[in-house]
Design a protein around this motif. Structure first.
Motif, PDB file in Angstrom:
ATOM      1  N   UNK A 164       0.492  -1.265   0.141  1.00  0.00           N
ATOM      2  CA  UNK A 164       0.118  -0.068   0.165  1.00  0.00           C
ATOM      3  C   UNK A 164       0.886   1.190  -0.112  1.00  0.00           C
ATOM      4  N   UNK A 165       1.576   1.111   0.168  1.00  0.00           N
ATOM      5  CA  UNK A 165       3.103   2.278   0.694  1.00  0.00           C
ATOM      6  C   UNK A 165       3.254   2.527  -0.853  1.00  0.00           C
ATOM      7  N   UNK A 222       4.647   3.932   8.060  1.00  0.00           N
ATOM      8  CA  UNK A 222       4.106   3.133   6.381  1.00  0.00           C
ATOM      9  C   UNK A 222       2.942   3.812   5.717  1.00  0.00           C
ATOM     10  N   UNK A 223       2.020   4.330   6.482  1.00  0.00           N
ATOM     11  CA  UNK A 223       0.811   4.750   6.297  1.00  0.00           C
ATOM     12  C   UNK A 223       0.684   6.542   6.207  1.00  0.00           C
ATOM     13  N   UNK A 272       3.653   6.021   2.191  1.00  0.00           N
ATOM     14  CA  UNK A 272       2.542   6.154   1.295  1.00  0.00           C
ATOM     15  C   UNK A 272       2.617   7.662   0.679  1.00  0.00           C
ATOM     16  N   UNK A 316     -10.267  -5.837   3.979  1.00  0.00           N
ATOM     17  CA  UNK A 316      -8.620  -5.188   3.575  1.00  0.00           C
ATOM     18  C   UNK A 316      -7.874  -4.877   2.820  1.00  0.00           C
ATOM     19  N   UNK A 350      -6.704  -1.364   0.976  1.00  0.00           N
ATOM     20  CA  UNK A 350      -5.522  -0.745   0.605  1.00  0.00           C
ATOM     21  C   UNK A 350      -5.972  -0.793  -0.900  1.00  0.00           C
ATOM     22  N   UNK A 384      -6.357   4.597   4.143  1.00  0.00           N
ATOM     23  CA  UNK A 384      -5.340   4.166   5.860  1.00  0.00           C
ATOM     24  C   UNK A 384      -5.996   4.122   6.718  1.00  0.00           C
ATOM     25  N   UNK A 413      -7.149   0.866   6.723  1.00  0.00           N
ATOM     26  CA  UNK A 413      -5.930  -0.354   7.191  1.00  0.00           C
ATOM     27  C   UNK A 413      -4.233  -0.779   8.817  1.00  0.00           C
TER      28      UNK A 413
END
Lengths: 330, 348
Positions: A184-185, B35-36, B40, B299, B303, B308, B311
């Protein structure tokens, strides 16, 4: 040995050696036995023993029919991956809508898919993708995992604590969920999949290397290396790691099988290759809607994944048995 | 005296082990958050569509708190999460906790059914393989275990649907229950809700919908449990006390069932606990194959559309469950195996 040092949860490789203590014992069996007096001025003598060990391993592996057949099959897969474009009867990405969802026939031995592409050609083209991703992902995980595990095991103390706690954090999310979160990232695409799969499997390599290092560093010849005044890096890479190599190879072989599985899973979820490129999991994901109408579209790619994974699992098992002195005696 | 020492040791171990969970959870929340929100791509153009204006995107970021410094975002997220507030979905504007809550029972129902199947058949196959070592039964058990770890679970699910739904017309190919029979929502677990309602038809419908996905999901764990049970049983059967029991003339069934099995179950318990955690990862794929309306499918969908907060919430929840189950498994293991306590003492 505390219980949180137990190896990766639910892992294929750890069955039969479920504690880190058992891993250490395994590693111990592959390290230089006590009583051996190594000569430190000459590095070559240190490599003599592992070589003998390879020979012993090969002998033991040769007796294991399943592992041997798997090895042959893997060589066959590698050849397909290398010479793939020469072997495909059709262009694997050429659509032919008038010819969609045709069952296996003389012209299309695996039939055609929903876009009229030749499934046999696509399965062949997918071999290269799966093997490459498997190999690259394992290489990423190995190189980072080995360094982290070696540093943690060799130096101990707070470095060990920090590294292993971060590994624990990564292990507290199921690997496939962590991989798709990374995707996703990073964004979709097979190159991103390689990185995601590689990163999530770092902890298992770090743990197994750390376990081996812990047992090996207690050996007298390591103490001797310190006395002689060798640098830490030299001791780790020239004297400690070569003795852990066999354990690492077993894990890497099994690691390829799980990387192939994960690649297929990401492809199935639509996060892997971009269309029209052929990848086994992606083929399954896209043909899913035709399950009753054209089951052949789902049989062959799935079979390709299963056989590949099976071969690496059997070879990995065979290598582990070949390395385990307890199994060798039997 | 000795008794009290070991109780104190045990308590110390439990406390130490429970406290270790906290840094791990904080670490996981930081990793996922980073990460998110840091690595991202910007979700604004994805959520608002390509034609959104610069101003509308600015306004959207502000409304979702994405314009604040990242550390501040994290701490307000953490403070919320501790109170059960996981933020709102970018799309539905519904609280994430509520979105997850609506789907979570479906996943738990599936995972529990899968682990029950895996445990029963895994132990059974493992014991048979060990007792009948080097016979056809052993070979068969090992073969099933090998297939179980090598077949991708999504393909296994597809094969099941082809066979049980396509060829035999025996089981439904997807969904959780016949929509018309859906019981009133009490627990969210359809089988239990149907029982509360006393609705036999709904219970049967929920059950037949559950069989295929549970088998497909549980197969991998079953294989792992089979292998573990087999090797653990073989080790127990080689011990002196088994020879003693046999020498005393105790029946073979009792030797195996009572003496060998009980001791073999110590490591198997841990493996079962660990497998339950990894089933939650596998559910992602199984739910996708069987259109099972749980968090797994949710999920993947979230995604794909960069939702986000959803997730993040799911990954955190799964990590909490995973860590808790592992913790319980470790404590059970420590309770059953006294050697662990000595180890922790020597270390500490």
């Amino acid at each position: 040995m505390a219980p949180w040092d137990r190896d990766v949860p639910g892992d294929f490789a750890e069955i039969g050696s479920e504690t880190a203590a058992a891993d250490e014992a395994l590693a111990m069996g592959t390290a230089l036995p006590d009583g051996e007096i190594p000569v430190f001025e000459d590095d070559e003598t240190l490599h003599e023993k592992p070589e003998k060990q390879w020979l012993e391993m090969w002998r033991s592996l040769r007796a294991n029919k399943a592992a041997l057949v798997s090895l042959v099959f893997i060589v066959f897969l590698v050849l397909i991956a290398v010479f793939g474009p020469l072997l495909t009867p059709y262009n694997p990405v050429e659509t032919h809508m008038a010819n969609a969802l045709k069952p296996p026939s003389a012209e299309h031995i695996f039939g055609t898919d929903q876009l009229g592409m030749d499934i046999f050609s696509r399965v062949i083209a997918g071999t290269r993708v799966s093997l490459t991703v498997g190999l690259l992902a394992v290489s990423i995980a190995l190189s980072i995992g080995i360094v982290l595990g070696a540093v943690a095991g060799y130096f101990g103390g707070w470095i060990d604590t920090v590294i292993m706690r971060v590994m624990d954090m990564m292990l507290s999310v199921p690997s496939i969920l962590l991989a798709i979160t990374l995707m996703a990232a990073l964004g979709k695409g097979i190159d991103k999949a390689v990185i995601a799969i590689g990163l999530v499997s770092i902890p298992e390599y770090a743990r197994i290397v750390r376990g081996s290092i812990l047992s090996i560093k207690e050996n007298d010849y390591i103490a001797a290396a310190h006395v002689v005044g060798l640098t830490d890096a030299r001791i780790i890479f020239r004297h400690v790691l070569p003795n852990a190599l066999s354990v690492i190879i077993v894990r890497a072989t099994l690691g390829i099988s799980s990387a192939v599985l994960d690649t297929a899973a990401l492809g199935f979820l639509g996060l892997g290759v971009q269309p029209p490129q052929a990848e086994w999991g992606d083929m399954l994901g896209r043909a899913r809607g035709f399950i009753f109408q054209a089951p052949h579209t789902l049989i062959f790619p799935g079979l390709a994944i299963t056989l590949t994974v099976l071969a690496f699992n059997l070879l990995g098992d065979g290598l582990r048995d070949a390395l385990d002195p307890r199994a060798r005696i039997k | 005296m000795r008794e009290r020492d070991s109780v104190a040791d045990m308590l110390k171990y439990v406390v130490k082990r429970v406290l270790m969970v906290i840094p791990v959870m904080i670490g996981v929340s930081i990793i996922v958050f980073a990460l998110m929100r840091v690595f991202s791509p910007d979700p604004a153009p994805i959520v608002l569509g390509q034609h959104a204006t610069q101003e509308s995107m600015e306004a959207w970021r502000e409304a979702n708190g994405l314009d604040e410094p990242i550390a501040q975002q994290y701490f307000s997220y953490l403070a919320g999460a501790l109170k059960g507030d996981l933020g709102v979905s970018y799309y539905t504007k519904t609280p994430v906790a509520k979105e997850i809550g609506a789907r979570f029972p479906a996943t738990i129902e599936l995972a529990v059914a899968a682990i029950i199947f895996a445990t029963i058949f895994g132990i059974l196959l493992g014991v048979i393989a060990a007792v009948k070592k080097n016979t056809i039964f052993d070979a068969l058990g090992s073969f099933i275990a090998l297939i179980g770890v090598s077949v991708p679970i999504f393909w296994l699910g597809i094969l099941f649907i082809m066979f049980f739904s396509g060829v035999l017309h025996l089981l439904p190919s997807g969904g959780r229950i016949d929509v018309l029979l859906k019981p009133a929502d009490v627990t969210g677990f359809y089988m239990i809700d149907a029982l509360i309602e006393g609705n036999g038809a709904a219970f049967r419908s929920a059950l037949v919908h559950l069989i295929q996905p549970a088998l497909a999901l549980g197969m991998y764990s079953m294989a792992i449990i089979t292998r573990m049970t087999r090797s653990s049983m073989l080790e127990s059967l080689g011990q002196d006390y088994i020879r003693t029991a046999r020498a005393k003339g105790i029946s073979e069934a009792k030797v195996i069932g009572k003496h060998a099995l009980r001791n073999s179950m110590i490591p198997v318990t841990t493996v079962i606990g660990l497998q339950f955690g990894s089933l939650l990862g596998g559910a992602l794929l199984t739910e996708s194959v069987f259109s099972w309306p749980g968090i797994g499918k949710f999920t993947v969908d979230s995604i794909l559309k960069s939702d986000f907060p959803v997730v993040q919430g799911i990954v955190l929840l799964v990590a909490v469950i995973f860590v808790t189950v592992n913790l319980v498994a470790d404590l059970v293991y420590a309770y059953l195996d006294p050697r662990i306590k000595y180890a922790s003492k020597r270390e500490g």
